[in-house]
Design a protein around this motif. Structure first.
Motif, PDB file in Angstrom:
ATOM      1  N   HIS A  87      28.871  38.744  40.152  1.00 54.70           N
ATOM      2  CA  HIS A  87      28.026  39.443  39.261  1.00 54.70           C
ATOM      3  C   HIS A  87      26.954  40.430  39.596  1.00 54.70           C
ATOM      4  N   SER A  88      26.465  39.923  40.832  1.00 55.02           N
ATOM      5  CA  SER A  88      25.254  40.640  41.426  1.00 55.02           C
ATOM      6  C   SER A  88      26.068  42.131  41.979  1.00 55.02           C
ATOM      7  N   LYS A  89      27.156  42.192  42.456  1.00 57.75           N
ATOM      8  CA  LYS A  89      27.942  43.186  43.036  1.00 57.75           C
ATOM      9  C   LYS A  89      28.632  43.960  42.054  1.00 57.75           C
ATOM     10  N   GLY A  90      28.722  43.394  40.798  1.00 58.73           N
ATOM     11  CA  GLY A  90      29.304  44.475  39.747  1.00 58.73           C
ATOM     12  C   GLY A  90      30.892  44.268  39.642  1.00 58.73           C
ATOM     13  N   ARG A  91      31.271  43.442  40.328  1.00 55.21           N
ATOM     14  CA  ARG A  91      32.906  43.083  40.447  1.00 55.21           C
ATOM     15  C   ARG A  91      33.345  41.947  39.931  1.00 55.21           C
ATOM     16  N   LEU A  92      32.584  41.035  38.986  1.00 54.40           N
ATOM     17  CA  LEU A  92      32.849  40.032  38.569  1.00 54.40           C
ATOM     18  C   LEU A  92      34.475  40.153  37.538  1.00 54.40           C
ATOM     19  N   VAL A  93      34.353  41.106  36.777  1.00 54.09           N
ATOM     20  CA  VAL A  93      35.563  41.316  35.681  1.00 54.09           C
ATOM     21  C   VAL A  93      36.691  41.582  36.568  1.00 54.09           C
ATOM     22  N   ASP A  94      36.501  42.637  37.819  1.00 50.45           N
ATOM     23  CA  ASP A  94      37.558  42.878  38.608  1.00 50.45           C
ATOM     24  C   ASP A  94      38.157  41.811  39.234  1.00 50.45           C
ATOM     25  N   PHE A  95      37.412  41.057  39.795  1.00 52.66           N
ATOM     26  CA  PHE A  95      38.022  39.888  40.440  1.00 52.66           C
ATOM     27  C   PHE A  95      38.668  38.719  39.502  1.00 52.66           C
ATOM     28  N   ILE A  96      38.276  38.868  38.137  1.00 50.65           N
ATOM     29  CA  ILE A  96      39.197  38.028  37.345  1.00 50.65           C
ATOM     30  C   ILE A  96      40.346  38.666  37.074  1.00 50.65           C
ATOM     31  N   ASN A  97      40.494  40.096  37.085  1.00 49.87           N
ATOM     32  CA  ASN A  97      41.768  40.457  36.841  1.00 49.87           C
ATOM     33  C   ASN A  97      42.703  40.497  37.928  1.00 49.87           C
ATOM     34  N   HIS A  98      41.975  40.330  39.154  1.00 52.33           N
ATOM     35  CA  HIS A  98      42.823  40.181  40.370  1.00 52.33           C
ATOM     36  C   HIS A  98      43.816  38.930  40.239  1.00 52.33           C
ATOM     37  N   LYS A  99      43.349  37.728  39.443  1.00 48.20           N
ATOM     38  CA  LYS A  99      44.080  36.706  39.124  1.00 48.20           C
ATOM     39  C   LYS A  99      44.468  36.098  40.766  1.00 48.20           C
ATOM     40  N   SER A 100      43.395  35.824  41.508  1.00 44.78           N
ATOM     41  CA  SER A 100      43.327  35.071  42.943  1.00 44.78           C
ATOM     42  C   SER A 100      42.273  34.035  42.892  1.00 44.78           C
ATOM     43  N   LEU A 101      42.803  33.168  43.479  1.00 43.21           N
ATOM     44  CA  LEU A 101      41.591  31.987  44.051  1.00 43.21           C
ATOM     45  C   LEU A 101      41.092  32.410  45.382  1.00 43.21           C
TER      46      LEU A 101
END
Length: 441
Positions: free
Chosen positions: A91-105
């Motif tokens: 979230h602090s890096k502005g990538r939370l949504v992108d990571f969620i969309n990546h669908k990876s653990l």
């Protein structure tokens, strides 16, 4: 030697090493202190020999992924609401949504390292970098070890002492090379890979030999084969093929926090069976996707008639001799006994790590530490070394406890919970003024 005076009194704990394990402990201390009054706060200091935080930097290959879920970060299994979680980092890096969309653990390893650095940056006031701990000395009063002096040395050679009621040793792992093999210009341990590659002359026809059958070995093979488009890469290992890691749900329960309790209380023969049964979750095994990728490369090169990637299975290295042009590697087939000589520019040994032994740091304190009938340290459930009654302070281990606590001893899987348990033990002991009775195995 500089001894701290009343302006820097005896601390509740001093942590030796500031990798992920003691970083997780430092976060637990920070969160504890935020929830209690000034009189109940824990005074902690961490010492790290490196000039800055770093975790396996030599293997931060761009496309290498973590082998554990991002949920097994520094805090989540202990405190899911922590502001130091991997999700908070995203979230602090502005990538939370992108990571969620990546669908990876499983994040990239470089990303998880950046997460560690991000967390460590918030704790700069708790750690002294560039301080190598050279010893832990007992401070005795009336025949009892009241506390310890942790002796550190800076890069300039200045020695200082850090008085502590408790010491947490998290000195990490040391690169393991076969007997008789030493690192040099042409012989590397995989932990040095990225650092060494940068100084390698770029000829276009490089030759590499990679020894080992585990995840790191396979990653090194894939990286060298992909980075050097005309290089010859020979993988040498004693197995018939790379073995896949078992990351199935039931097997993964061996990494659960509750599994530590099960392992700790089990009879010794059961402990050995569990380690044997589930070694394939962590040791000398490779992610199946990477195995398939390497096989695809070997097959593709056979089709194209240009075989740069060779797999010398059921084989062992007999001898490594440096020459004027590189290194000559003698390899023997275990099945036929046939011997071959490989001319190479570099040999990379991906032969694992061994736990660092805290005995050298403990000095005369080692005599107070109890050992079992196999000469191993006796360690209580709270990761505290078992000592005689003459030692009042606590010496805790983060790593080197596989024989008592199981396979997660030095792994990230249980880092958050382990740090919380050590902190709870220190807080509880401070409340009584005496160490609690502990049962060792």
């Amino acid at each position: 030697m500089t001894r701290y005076d009343d302006s820097n009194p005896v601390r509740d704990l001093v942590g030796v090493g500031f990798g992920p394990s003691n970083l997780a402990l430092a976060i637990a201390v920070r969160e504890h202190n935020a929830q209690v009054g000034a009189g109940d706060q824990v005074d902690a200091r961490f010492l790290e020999s490196k000039p800055a935080f770093g975790w396996h930097r030599g293997m931060l290959i761009d496309d290498a992924t973590m082998q554990v879920s991002f949920l097994k970060d520094l805090v989540t299994q202990r405190n899911p609401a922590s502001e130091f979680s991997f999700l908070s980092y995203l979230h602090s890096k502005g990538r939370l949504v992108d990571f969620i969309n990546h669908k990876s653990l499983f994040p990239l390893r470089v990303e998880f390292h950046d997460y560690f650095e991000w967390a460590a940056s918030h704790l700069d006031d708790s750690v002294d970098y560039g301080v190598e701990v050279v010893g832990v000395e007992p401070v005795v009063r009336d025949g009892v070890v009241e506390h310890f002096d942790v002796v550190g040395r800076t890069a300039s050679g200045q020695e200082m002492t850090y008085p502590a009621r408790n010491v947490v040793l998290a000195t990490g792992l040391e690169p393991n090379l076969p007997e008789g093999i030493t690192s040099g210009d042409c012989v590397w341990h995989n932990s040095e890979l990225l650092h060494r590659i940068e100084s390698l002359p770029q000829r276009g026809d490089e030759r590499f030999v990679v020894v080992g059958a585990g995840q790191s070995a396979a990653e090194v093979v894939a990286h060298l084969h992909g980075r050097f488009q005309d290089a010859q890469v020979s993988a040498v290992f004693s197995r018939y093929g790379y073995s896949p890691s078992d990351d199935s749900p039931f097997a993964n329960r061996i990494f659960d926090p509750s599994a530590v309790d099960d392992f700790y209380t089990a009879p010794e023969q059961v402990k050995q069976k569990l380690l044997g049964y589930h070694a394939n979750t962590n040791y000398s095994v490779v992610d199946l996707d990477l195995i398939n990728d390497l096989y695809r490369r070997v097959y593709q090169e056979k089709v194209l008639g240009r075989e740069r990637l060779r797999v010398l299975n059921t084989s062992r290295v007999l001898e490594v001799v440096e020459t004027d042009t590189g290194v000559r590697v003698a390899v023997e087939s275990l099945t036929t006994g046939e011997k071959a000589l490989l001319e190479s520019d570099v040999v990379v040994y991906a032969t694992g790590y061994r736990p660092s032994d805290p005995t050298a740091l403990l000095g005369e304190l080692a005599e107070h530490c109890e050992r079992d009938d196999q000469g191993r340290y006796r360690v209580a459930r709270d990761y505290r070394l078992m000592t005689g009654s003459a030692v009042r302070g606590g010496i805790y281990l983060q790593g080197g406890t596989e024989h008592t606590h199981g396979i997660t001893s030095s792994l990230l899987s249980n880092t958050a919970v382990r740090g919380g348990e050590i902190l709870r033990s220190i807080v509880d002991d401070r409340g009584t003024g005496m160490p609690r009775l502990r049962v060792a195995q």
